[in-house]
Design a protein around this motif. Structure first.
Motif, PDB file in Angstrom:
ATOM      1  N   LYS A 111      41.863  32.190  51.650  1.00 53.32           N
ATOM      2  CA  LYS A 111      40.527  31.883  51.485  1.00 53.32           C
ATOM      3  C   LYS A 111      40.688  31.367  49.969  1.00 53.32           C
ATOM      4  N   ALA A 112      39.141  30.355  50.263  1.00 56.12           N
ATOM      5  CA  ALA A 112      38.893  29.269  48.919  1.00 56.12           C
ATOM      6  C   ALA A 112      38.787  30.910  48.052  1.00 56.12           C
ATOM      7  N   ALA A 113      39.458  30.519  47.174  1.00 57.09           N
ATOM      8  CA  ALA A 113      39.114  31.145  45.796  1.00 57.09           C
ATOM      9  C   ALA A 113      37.387  31.610  44.646  1.00 57.09           C
ATOM     10  N   ALA A 114      37.031  32.560  45.518  1.00 60.09           N
ATOM     11  CA  ALA A 114      35.428  32.723  44.437  1.00 60.09           C
ATOM     12  C   ALA A 114      34.947  31.521  43.317  1.00 60.09           C
ATOM     13  N   ASN A 115      36.256  30.957  42.507  1.00 60.54           N
ATOM     14  CA  ASN A 115      35.310  29.803  41.358  1.00 60.54           C
ATOM     15  C   ASN A 115      35.760  28.632  41.637  1.00 60.54           C
ATOM     16  N   ILE A 116      35.936  28.805  43.129  1.00 61.50           N
ATOM     17  CA  ILE A 116      36.491  27.352  43.722  1.00 61.50           C
ATOM     18  C   ILE A 116      34.593  26.790  44.025  1.00 61.50           C
ATOM     19  N   ILE A 117      34.142  28.554  44.805  1.00 63.72           N
ATOM     20  CA  ILE A 117      32.999  28.309  45.770  1.00 63.72           C
ATOM     21  C   ILE A 117      31.742  28.415  44.948  1.00 63.72           C
ATOM     22  N   PHE A 118      32.185  29.170  43.791  1.00 66.71           N
ATOM     23  CA  PHE A 118      31.452  30.129  43.042  1.00 66.71           C
ATOM     24  C   PHE A 118      30.806  29.022  41.304  1.00 66.71           C
ATOM     25  N   GLY A 119      32.043  28.466  40.611  1.00 68.29           N
ATOM     26  CA  GLY A 119      32.517  28.042  39.775  1.00 68.29           C
ATOM     27  C   GLY A 119      32.475  29.145  38.875  1.00 68.29           C
ATOM     28  N   ASN A 120      33.569  28.786  37.602  1.00 71.59           N
ATOM     29  CA  ASN A 120      33.524  29.564  37.215  1.00 71.59           C
ATOM     30  C   ASN A 120      32.900  30.324  36.069  1.00 71.59           C
ATOM     31  N   PRO A 121      31.425  30.400  36.150  1.00 75.73           N
ATOM     32  CA  PRO A 121      30.556  31.241  34.688  1.00 75.73           C
ATOM     33  C   PRO A 121      30.454  32.624  35.824  1.00 75.73           C
ATOM     34  N   ALA A 122      29.898  32.194  37.089  1.00 79.20           N
ATOM     35  CA  ALA A 122      29.506  32.645  37.741  1.00 79.20           C
ATOM     36  C   ALA A 122      30.488  34.179  38.324  1.00 79.20           C
ATOM     37  N   THR A 123      31.673  33.633  38.248  1.00 81.26           N
ATOM     38  CA  THR A 123      33.066  34.252  38.768  1.00 81.26           C
ATOM     39  C   THR A 123      32.837  35.591  37.557  1.00 81.26           C
ATOM     40  N   VAL A 124      32.762  34.737  35.932  1.00 80.94           N
ATOM     41  CA  VAL A 124      33.519  35.483  35.588  1.00 80.94           C
ATOM     42  C   VAL A 124      32.526  36.266  34.981  1.00 80.94           C
ATOM     43  N   LEU A 125      31.084  36.545  35.188  1.00 81.20           N
ATOM     44  CA  LEU A 125      30.252  36.862  34.804  1.00 81.20           C
ATOM     45  C   LEU A 125      30.023  38.205  36.390  1.00 81.20           C
ATOM     46  N   VAL A 126      29.981  38.042  36.849  1.00 80.01           N
ATOM     47  CA  VAL A 126      30.537  38.643  38.230  1.00 80.01           C
ATOM     48  C   VAL A 126      32.207  39.409  38.087  1.00 80.01           C
ATOM     49  N   GLY A 127      32.695  39.302  37.333  1.00 80.51           N
ATOM     50  CA  GLY A 127      34.029  39.882  37.078  1.00 80.51           C
ATOM     51  C   GLY A 127      33.951  41.129  35.924  1.00 80.51           C
ATOM     52  N   ASP A 128      32.312  40.939  35.223  1.00 80.18           N
ATOM     53  CA  ASP A 128      32.367  41.785  34.127  1.00 80.18           C
ATOM     54  C   ASP A 128      31.267  42.556  34.810  1.00 80.18           C
ATOM     55  N   PHE A 129      30.099  42.228  35.937  1.00 77.21           N
ATOM     56  CA  PHE A 129      29.229  43.469  36.294  1.00 77.21           C
ATOM     57  C   PHE A 129      30.403  44.277  37.801  1.00 77.21           C
ATOM     58  N   LEU A 130      31.170  43.551  37.956  1.00 74.91           N
ATOM     59  CA  LEU A 130      32.760  44.701  38.334  1.00 74.91           C
ATOM     60  C   LEU A 130      32.798  45.839  37.339  1.00 74.91           C
ATOM     61  N   PHE A 131      33.451  45.271  36.700  1.00 75.77           N
ATOM     62  CA  PHE A 131      34.046  46.334  35.172  1.00 75.77           C
ATOM     63  C   PHE A 131      32.659  47.131  34.771  1.00 75.77           C
ATOM     64  N   SER A 132      31.924  46.588  34.679  1.00 73.06           N
ATOM     65  CA  SER A 132      30.701  47.555  34.202  1.00 73.06           C
ATOM     66  C   SER A 132      30.451  49.141  35.425  1.00 73.06           C
ATOM     67  N   ARG A 133      30.664  48.202  36.978  1.00 75.26           N
ATOM     68  CA  ARG A 133      29.922  49.212  37.673  1.00 75.26           C
ATOM     69  C   ARG A 133      31.257  50.517  37.462  1.00 75.26           C
ATOM     70  N   SER A 134      32.500  49.657  37.060  1.00 73.88           N
ATOM     71  CA  SER A 134      33.614  50.874  37.066  1.00 73.88           C
ATOM     72  C   SER A 134      33.818  51.695  36.451  1.00 73.88           C
ATOM     73  N   PHE A 135      32.446  51.627  34.925  1.00 72.54           N
ATOM     74  CA  PHE A 135      31.995  52.198  33.665  1.00 72.54           C
ATOM     75  C   PHE A 135      31.442  53.099  34.372  1.00 72.54           C
TER      76      PHE A 135
END
Length: 339
Positions: A111-135
């Motif tokens: 499927k279309a990658a998240a960065n294509i649909i939501f944009g690079n800034p949002a994709t990076v920041l949600v990645g950060d959110f998931l890292f934080s959730r993991s910790f």
């Protein structure tokens, strides 16, 4: 002639699948998926929307399955590993989101990658959110040893991604450097996901190390096959654009082997291609032809088989049973797969 002497037509060997692993971990994965669904929620609607786009995108969930299978292997009866398996999946998902931004990927799991649909800034920041959730999940578990293993793996993955970035478009990248990169960016999380099962079960050091070795070698094999598939499949199989590695100038093992074995004209082509000057569909077709002519795909898979055997051998200290058989077949599947 006695009827039990000779079998003239032996059956073809059964192709390995993930089915035994899926069956072994099905109940546990229901609990893990419930944690994942709960912890990806946020009052900011974009976060669960973007995270859900990738998390529900049909990935194999192999890494959390390794945590659950390892727990079955060592006879762990508790539930701590469910949150930790979710933490492992969040780490993996965060790295995928960041990778797609770095690589400018257009497809992920078909499927279309998240960065294509939501944009690079949002994709990076949600990645950060998931890292934080993991910790958060790690600290809730309360084990400093588990925290150390998973946080160390997270740092090693980031180092591996940076190392791959610095090796990009460098034709002189050696097989040794390549293996260092994939041990960091892929195998470290496989190793940690497997090992933490032994930690929560309070196993001895030998069992911990055996599960670490299993995951680490499986991770190397998995990445080797991924890199072969990029030159051996179509987008429908891979779930990503064919030739992505080629166009991004990534020095993966099929290219390293083909370049080393090529004549002067072939090496000139590879230097131009990896340098970003030969990236058309025709150039990709020529690259695939060179890779096949020099048996680079088969030799890449052969190296993967070597690491898979090391993974299987690491399980030899554990008794035979459903868990060990499922983990063995999952390792064999990692090499046999075409996607």
């Amino acid at each position: 002639m006695s009827a039990d002497i000779v079998q003239l037509h032996p059956r073809p060997e059964k192709r390995p699948t993930l089915d035994p692993m899926l069956a072994l971990t099905a109940q546990g994965m229901n609990a893990v998926n419930a944690v994942i669904l709960d912890r990806m929620q946020s009052e900011i609607p974009l976060i669960p929307a973007l995270a859900g786009h990738l998390i529900s995108g049909g990935g194999k969930r192999l890494r959390p399955m390794l945590t659950l299978a390892g727990a079955e292997l060592v006879g762990y009866q508790g539930t701590r590993h469910h949150k930790l398996a979710a933490a492992v999946e969040f780490i993996h998902t965060a790295t995928l989101l960041h990778d797609d931004v770095v690589d400018g990927s257009e497809l992920r799991r078909g499927k279309a990658a998240a960065n294509i649909i939501f944009g690079n800034p949002a994709t990076v920041l949600v990645g950060d959110f998931l890292f934080s959730r993991s910790f958060e999940l790690m600290t809730e578990d309360g084990s400093l040893k588990v925290l150390k293993i998973l946080s160390s793996a997270s740092a090693i993955i980031a180092e591996g991604e940076v190392s791959q970035l610095t090796a990009q478009r460098r034709i002189e990248t050696s097989e040794e450097r390549y293996l260092q990169i994939i041990r960091a960016k892929t195998a470290a999380l496989f190793a940690a996901a497997s090992r933490i099962s032994a930690v929560v079960a309070e196993c001895d050091e030998a069992q911990e190390q055996a599960l670490d070795e299993y995951g680490r070698n499986l991770g190397v094999a998995f990445q080797l096959v991924d890199d072969a598939i990029d030159y051996d499949s179509d987008a429908a199989q891979m779930g990503k654009d064919p030739g992505d590695d080629f166009r991004e100038g990534k020095m993966t093992l099929p290219v390293i082997l083909a370049y080393a074995r090529g004549d002067e004209a072939e090496r000139k082509f590879w230097k131009e291609a990896i340098g970003g000057h030969r990236t058309s569909d025709e150039d990709l077709a020529h690259a695939i032809e060179l890779i096949r002519n020099h048996d680079a795909l088969e030799d890449t898979r052969e190296r993967a088989r070597h690491f898979v055997q090391r993974a299987i051998d690491a399980l030899s200290i554990f008794p035979d049973g459903k868990a060990r058989a499922a983990m063995t077949e999952a390792a064999q599947f990692a090499v046999a797969r075409g996607y």
